[in-house]
Design an enzyme around this catalytic site. Structure first.
Site: not given
Length: 294
Positions: A90, A236-237
């Site tokens: 995403h 994120s990630g």
């Protein structure tokens, strides 16, 4: 076979590398931090927390986008080979041209990267073929870098959780990232943040009053029932990392994926299980003859 013969064999096989010159075949080690010392020098946290020590998490990478006169942090990731980074699918929903992004390795403070930092561009983005933005299914991606990364005490490879690893039994688990340090904040942190978290049973995490059925079979939950410590926007990630119960080795067991708000009670961080996608990861990098079809 003597050690010289073994070295020759490894060299022929393409596996023998210098300890610091390039990344070798070891992973999950932290040369700048002693794991024999209890890692509890103050309960740090990503939301409202304090900074990590230089070299604390040497596989952490910052994925950055051009903004005004420089680059801004966007997402995190984990260096898993000298030229591959594991991250979340995403993170790239808003980017059509991945060539504009920078991948920064070996940095703790983004505004003062230091001589140990290395910058790479993205040669190829591989998002999971069944990733769905609507419900954040299969939220995992790989980045092939345009040039090999040179390992050092500040730059090391992460170990991806193997299928045989009993993830639920791991006790010493941490998150790290440059994301927001306040529950409602949007600005990323200049210094890498870290926090100790607990793995939360997925059935509990998916129960009524918690996420109520929104957790997929390929997800993990981590944090605390009462909230307060969590990943947030910009994390994120990045990795969910747990130390091996019988060694100093650290495993990346999850990729930071999503959550409802940040640090809320009964709404912990949700992560993509790297163990679940282990075969997919190998296949995308050409390390397995079999293609996984999740």
């Amino acid at each position: 076979m003597n050690w010289i013969g073994l070295l020759v064999l490894l060299t022929v096989a393409g596996l023998a590398h210098g300890t610091w010159d390039n990344c070798g075949w070891t992973c999950g080690l932290r040369p700048m931090v002693s794991d024999s010392i209890p890692h509890d020098y103050g309960m740090t946290r990503i939301v409202g927390g304090t900074g990590a020590l230089p070299g604390a998490w040497p596989w952490m990478v910052s994925i950055q986008y051009p903004w005004r006169s420089g680059f801004e942090h966007w997402c995190g990731g984990s260096l898993i080979t000298a030229d591959w980074v594991l991250t979340a699918a995403h993170c790239f929903d808003k980017f059509k041209k991945i060539g504009i992004l920078n991948v920064v390795i070996g940095v703790t403070q983004l505004t003062k990267p230091g001589p140990e930092a290395q910058v790479r561009r993205i040669k190829k983005l591989l998002r999971h073929e069944n990733y769905r933005r609507s419900d954040i299914t299969n939220d995992i991606a790989l980045l092939e870098l345009d040039e090999h990364v040179q390992c050092s005490p500040y730059i090391q490879l992460a170990c991806v959780a193997e299928p045989a690893l009993r993830v639920s039994e791991l006790q010493n688990c941490w998150i790290a990232g440059w994301g927001s340090t306040t529950k409602g904040g949007q600005d990323s942190s200049d210094r890498l943040q870290e926090a100790k978290v607990q793995l939360i049973d997925v059935q509990l995490c998916n129960s009524s009053g918690w996420y109520a059925g929104k957790i997929h079979t390929h997800n993990l939950c981590a944090g605390y029932p009462e909230g307060n410590i969590d990943t947030c926007q910009g994390d994120s990630g990045g990795p969910l990392m747990c130390q091996d119960n019988h060694a100093d080795t650290w495993w990346v067991v999850g990729v930071t994926s999503w959550g409802k708000g940040c640090a809320r009670a009964k709404l912990p961080g949700v992560y993509t299980s790297t163990q679940y996608f282990y075969d997919w990861i190998l296949a995308q990098m050409g390390l397995s003859p079999f293609r996984s079809a999740f």
